[in-house]
Scaffold this motif. Structure first.
Motif, PDB file in Angstrom:
ATOM      1  N   ASN A 349       0.838  -1.205   0.000  1.00  0.00           N
ATOM      2  CA  ASN A 349       0.000   0.000   0.000  1.00  0.00           C
ATOM      3  C   ASN A 349       0.868   1.249   0.000  1.00  0.00           C
ATOM      4  O   ASN A 349       1.854   1.333   0.747  1.00  0.00           O
ATOM      5  CB  ASN A 349      -0.909   0.039   1.233  1.00  0.00           C
ATOM      6  N   TYR A 350       0.462   2.236  -0.804  1.00  0.00           N
ATOM      7  CA  TYR A 350       1.133   3.541  -0.845  1.00  0.00           C
ATOM      8  C   TYR A 350       0.036   4.600  -0.858  1.00  0.00           C
ATOM      9  O   TYR A 350      -0.729   4.704  -1.817  1.00  0.00           O
ATOM     10  CB  TYR A 350       2.012   3.650  -2.090  1.00  0.00           C
ATOM     11  N   MET A 351      -0.043   5.376   0.243  1.00  0.00           N
ATOM     12  CA  MET A 351      -1.114   6.371   0.351  1.00  0.00           C
ATOM     13  C   MET A 351      -0.562   7.675   0.908  1.00  0.00           C
ATOM     14  O   MET A 351       0.083   7.673   1.955  1.00  0.00           O
ATOM     15  CB  MET A 351      -2.216   5.858   1.276  1.00  0.00           C
ATOM     16  N   TRP A 363      -0.866  14.013   3.415  1.00  0.00           N
ATOM     17  CA  TRP A 363       0.499  13.776   3.910  1.00  0.00           C
ATOM     18  C   TRP A 363       1.409  13.482   2.719  1.00  0.00           C
ATOM     19  O   TRP A 363       1.614  12.336   2.333  1.00  0.00           O
ATOM     20  CB  TRP A 363       0.478  12.604   4.883  1.00  0.00           C
ATOM     21  N   PRO A 364       1.991  14.520   2.098  1.00  0.00           N
ATOM     22  CA  PRO A 364       2.758  14.333   0.856  1.00  0.00           C
ATOM     23  C   PRO A 364       4.248  14.088   1.052  1.00  0.00           C
ATOM     24  O   PRO A 364       5.028  14.271   0.114  1.00  0.00           O
ATOM     25  CB  PRO A 364       2.530  15.670   0.154  1.00  0.00           C
ATOM     26  N   VAL A 365       4.661  13.684   2.240  1.00  0.00           N
ATOM     27  CA  VAL A 365       6.091  13.609   2.562  1.00  0.00           C
ATOM     28  C   VAL A 365       6.839  12.690   1.602  1.00  0.00           C
ATOM     29  O   VAL A 365       7.883  13.061   1.037  1.00  0.00           O
ATOM     30  CB  VAL A 365       6.287  13.146   4.016  1.00  0.00           C
ATOM     31  N   LEU A 366       6.343  11.491   1.386  1.00  0.00           N
ATOM     32  CA  LEU A 366       7.031  10.551   0.508  1.00  0.00           C
ATOM     33  C   LEU A 366       6.896  10.963  -0.954  1.00  0.00           C
ATOM     34  O   LEU A 366       7.849  10.831  -1.738  1.00  0.00           O
ATOM     35  CB  LEU A 366       6.500   9.140   0.728  1.00  0.00           C
ATOM     36  N   ASP A 367       5.727  11.450  -1.334  1.00  0.00           N
ATOM     37  CA  ASP A 367       5.547  11.970  -2.694  1.00  0.00           C
ATOM     38  C   ASP A 367       6.596  13.038  -3.011  1.00  0.00           C
ATOM     39  O   ASP A 367       7.244  13.005  -4.071  1.00  0.00           O
ATOM     40  CB  ASP A 367       4.152  12.591  -2.842  1.00  0.00           C
ATOM     41  N   ASP A 368       6.748  13.981  -2.097  1.00  0.00           N
ATOM     42  CA  ASP A 368       7.688  15.076  -2.324  1.00  0.00           C
ATOM     43  C   ASP A 368       9.123  14.569  -2.436  1.00  0.00           C
ATOM     44  O   ASP A 368       9.906  15.055  -3.273  1.00  0.00           O
ATOM     45  CB  ASP A 368       7.589  16.102  -1.190  1.00  0.00           C
ATOM     46  N   ASN A 454       3.706  -0.528   5.552  1.00  0.00           N
ATOM     47  CA  ASN A 454       3.224   0.046   4.308  1.00  0.00           C
ATOM     48  C   ASN A 454       3.594   1.532   4.284  1.00  0.00           C
ATOM     49  O   ASN A 454       3.941   2.118   5.310  1.00  0.00           O
ATOM     50  CB  ASN A 454       1.709  -0.143   4.193  1.00  0.00           C
ATOM     51  N   TRP A 455       3.496   2.136   3.105  1.00  0.00           N
ATOM     52  CA  TRP A 455       3.988   3.506   2.971  1.00  0.00           C
ATOM     53  C   TRP A 455       2.833   4.501   2.990  1.00  0.00           C
ATOM     54  O   TRP A 455       2.308   4.895   1.961  1.00  0.00           O
ATOM     55  CB  TRP A 455       4.826   3.638   1.690  1.00  0.00           C
ATOM     56  N   SER A 456       2.467   4.903   4.192  1.00  0.00           N
ATOM     57  CA  SER A 456       1.510   5.991   4.397  1.00  0.00           C
ATOM     58  C   SER A 456       1.790   6.593   5.763  1.00  0.00           C
ATOM     59  O   SER A 456       2.484   5.988   6.588  1.00  0.00           O
ATOM     60  CB  SER A 456       0.057   5.497   4.315  1.00  0.00           C
ATOM     61  N   GLY A 457       1.260   7.772   5.995  1.00  0.00           N
ATOM     62  CA  GLY A 457       1.570   8.479   7.225  1.00  0.00           C
ATOM     63  C   GLY A 457       1.213   7.714   8.477  1.00  0.00           C
ATOM     64  O   GLY A 457       1.923   7.792   9.487  1.00  0.00           O
ATOM     65  N   ASN A 458       0.106   6.954   8.450  1.00  0.00           N
ATOM     66  CA  ASN A 458      -0.312   6.176   9.621  1.00  0.00           C
ATOM     67  C   ASN A 458       0.821   5.296  10.137  1.00  0.00           C
ATOM     68  O   ASN A 458       1.063   5.206  11.344  1.00  0.00           O
ATOM     69  CB  ASN A 458      -1.489   5.270   9.271  1.00  0.00           C
ATOM     70  N   TYR A 459       1.471   4.618   9.198  1.00  0.00           N
ATOM     71  CA  TYR A 459       2.447   3.610   9.590  1.00  0.00           C
ATOM     72  C   TYR A 459       3.693   4.217  10.206  1.00  0.00           C
ATOM     73  O   TYR A 459       4.301   3.627  11.106  1.00  0.00           O
ATOM     74  CB  TYR A 459       2.820   2.751   8.372  1.00  0.00           C
ATOM     75  N   PHE A 460       4.101   5.378   9.765  1.00  0.00           N
ATOM     76  CA  PHE A 460       5.355   5.949  10.256  1.00  0.00           C
ATOM     77  C   PHE A 460       5.168   6.829  11.488  1.00  0.00           C
ATOM     78  O   PHE A 460       6.124   7.070  12.220  1.00  0.00           O
ATOM     79  CB  PHE A 460       6.034   6.732   9.138  1.00  0.00           C
ATOM     80  N   LEU A 461       3.945   7.293  11.715  1.00  0.00           N
ATOM     81  CA  LEU A 461       3.709   8.200  12.838  1.00  0.00           C
ATOM     82  C   LEU A 461       2.948   7.571  13.990  1.00  0.00           C
ATOM     83  O   LEU A 461       3.064   8.021  15.134  1.00  0.00           O
ATOM     84  CB  LEU A 461       2.962   9.443  12.350  1.00  0.00           C
ATOM     85  N   TYR A 462       2.154   6.523  13.718  1.00  0.00           N
ATOM     86  CA  TYR A 462       1.296   5.954  14.751  1.00  0.00           C
ATOM     87  C   TYR A 462       1.368   4.429  14.840  1.00  0.00           C
ATOM     88  O   TYR A 462       0.605   3.836  15.605  1.00  0.00           O
ATOM     89  CB  TYR A 462      -0.164   6.359  14.503  1.00  0.00           C
ATOM     90  N   THR A 463       2.243   3.811  14.088  1.00  0.00           N
ATOM     91  CA  THR A 463       2.291   2.354  14.022  1.00  0.00           C
ATOM     92  C   THR A 463       3.711   1.877  14.260  1.00  0.00           C
ATOM     93  O   THR A 463       4.662   2.486  13.778  1.00  0.00           O
ATOM     94  CB  THR A 463       1.789   1.868  12.647  1.00  0.00           C
TER      95      THR A 463
END
Length: 507
Positions: A349-351, A363-368, A454-463
């Motif tokens: 997943n990539y969101m 949350w565009p951190v990875l996109d940017d 997975n690559w979305s803000g949830n996983y890096f900030l709250y998981t």
């Protein structure tokens, strides 16, 4: 060099040949004879004192300095122990600040579902299930496991799926070794629920395992313990995408890294486990600052030094990171920023957003970061995502927006997204939570990154998750490094019959 030859060289270095030594010996013998009785007694006492000092120093060195470990024949997965695996990378690692000196074995392990077939002749990597099973069977002292959930037993499905046997074997081995009482087993799992019950761990607890559950809602307001980690005897560990689930061995495509005979890195991942263990205790809370006992020896700025590169372990969320621990997101952004040729990413997943029950934002951190690499540094960016019956309905639309950035007319931007999807025949419906590319890794011209998120803000900030980061620049060496092996895995999947252009799904 023989013993006689070494002594001869030492004698010559001191200016002594057999002839001169004989003459010197006679002179010393004559000197001793000419000494008085009191002089001889004094000489004897002096020599005795010197001998006592030397013996005391030797004992101190024996007890204070760890003995040399002969790791030329590491305890390992059986194929590696026999030297028959073409994919294991053995490197001697040394870190001067910690005194670490291990003969580490780094091995990519994969789960290739029974329905997946490749056409190339690349030698297969060791399979996840047998690798984990071998770790358990060879455990002598401790087994520590951090997991999202447990469903290893064959009775998890009705009727019983024959492909669940590997999971049952892993469960039985863990149950048996726990029942014997000679190996200490510690398990931290996410808080059980109706969807993810604790049937397996209740049985393991009855067999002697010490089991704790982590309540993320209470600790950080959302998220889960998404880590997939095995640690054995403070020497060997697995980290990667494979859940503690029989499907992860035979029905889901997984990738991880098996690290063996590497006490210093094992000690580092043990500290991550101990963070989980503390937070899973009754009435625990996330401290404002962590004790230095949890601080790692290695991070992004001071990695573990190996002959062929450097290694460190990252962790998420940031609130679980003691001082010195590199946050998982920071590790990923650092790897992206240092790429100069290509960035290949395979993730289920990539969101580009954060979405919790009570909170949602873009949350565009990875996109940017990926756009910057492609636009500013002319780096090729290839992103391989997965599609299955649990994919977020908007994910491919968001990815279309990202890929459109690569259609720049004025500036060449090489950014492409493809979709990995399992074929499903008309007479075959996939079982629940099966037949998906569950990988979570990135490989560049400089780094290999293998994670659990997975690559979305949830996983890096709250998981909770763990990242394995190895820097190994490109090399012409005939022996493929782990980074090169991971690059080959990506290219195999990217060009396979299971990989499809994003336009097939979004037009």
């Amino acid at each position: 060099m023989g013993r006689e030859e070494s002594y001869s060289m030492e004698e010559r270095a001191n200016g002594e040949t057999p002839t001169t030594k004989s003459r010197h010996q006679k002179e010393r013998d004559g000197l001793v004879k000419s000494m008085t009785r009191s002089q001889k007694v004094g000489l004897f006492l002096t020599l005795a004192i010197i001998l006592c000092i030397a013996l005391t120093a030797g004992l101190l060195v024996h007890f204070l300095v760890p003995p040399h470990q002969d790791n030329d024949h590491p305890e390992s997965v059986q194929d590696l122990h026999n030297g028959s695996s073409p994919t294991a990378e053995v490197v001697t690692t040394t870190h001067p600040d910690t005194g670490c000196s291990d003969r580490c074995v780094f091995t990519l392990v994969e789960s290739i579902p029974e329905s997946l077939h490749y056409q190339d002749d690349e030698p297969p990597h060791p399979s996840t299930g047998p690798a984990i099973l071998d770790l358990i069977r060879n455990a002598e002292q401790t087994i520590s496991v951090a997991s999202f959930y447990w469903t290893l037993q064959m009775n998890d499905t009705t009727p019983t799926d024959s492909s669940s046997q590997q999971g049952q074997d892993v469960f039985d081995a863990l149950y048996d070794i726990g029942s014997q009482g000679q190996v200490k087993i510690q398990i931290v799992q996410n808080q059980p629920s109706a969807v993810f019950p604790d049937v397996d761990t209740v049985k393991l607890a009855a067999a002697g395992a010490d089991v704790r559950s982590m309540n993320f809602t209470r600790l950080v307001g959302g998220g889960v313990l998404h880590t997939k980690m095995w640690l054995v005897d403070g020497q060997h560990f697995y980290v990667g995408s494979a859940n503690i689930d029989w499907r992860s061995y035979t029905q889901v495509k997984e990738l991880g890294v098996l690290v063996q005979n590497c006490s210093c890195l094992a000690d580092d991942i043990e500290k991550i486990f101990q963070v989980y263990w503390q937070l899973a205790s009754e009435d625990a809370s996330v401290p404002a600052s962590w004790s230095h006992d949890f601080s790692p020896a290695f991070n992004k700025d001071t990695p573990y030094v190996a002959d062929t590169g450097t290694v460190y372990l990252s962790s998420s969320p940031p609130s679980f990171c003691p001082e010195g621990r590199t946050a998982d997101l920071d590790a990923i952004l650092d790897v992206i920023s240092k790429a100069r040729d290509f960035i290949y990413i395979a993730v289920m997943n990539y969101m580009p957003f954060i979405q919790l029950d009570s909170y949602s934002r873009y949350w565009p951190v990875l996109d940017d970061a990926l756009k910057t690499a492609a636009y500013d540094h002319n780096v090729t960016v290839n992103l391989l995502v997965s599609r299955w019956n649990h994919s977020h309905p908007d994910m491919l639309l968001y990815l279309r927006s990202l890929e459109m950035f690569g259609k720049s007319v004025l500036t060449h931007v090489d950014l492409e997204v493809r979709v990995f999807e399992f074929p499903v025949s008309h007479d075959q419906e996939p079982g629940p939570y099966t037949r998906v590319n569950h990988n979570k890794y990135m490989v560049t011209d400089k780094h290999a990154y293998i994670g659990t998120s997975n690559w979305s803000g949830n996983y890096f900030l709250y998981t909770a998750g763990i990242g394995f980061v190895m820097e190994q620049p490109q090399s012409d060496n005939e022996t493929l490094s782990l980074r090169q092996q991971l690059e080959n895995v990506f290219l195999r999947d990217w060009s396979s019959n299971y990989s499809h252009p994003l336009s097939d799904y979004t037009n």
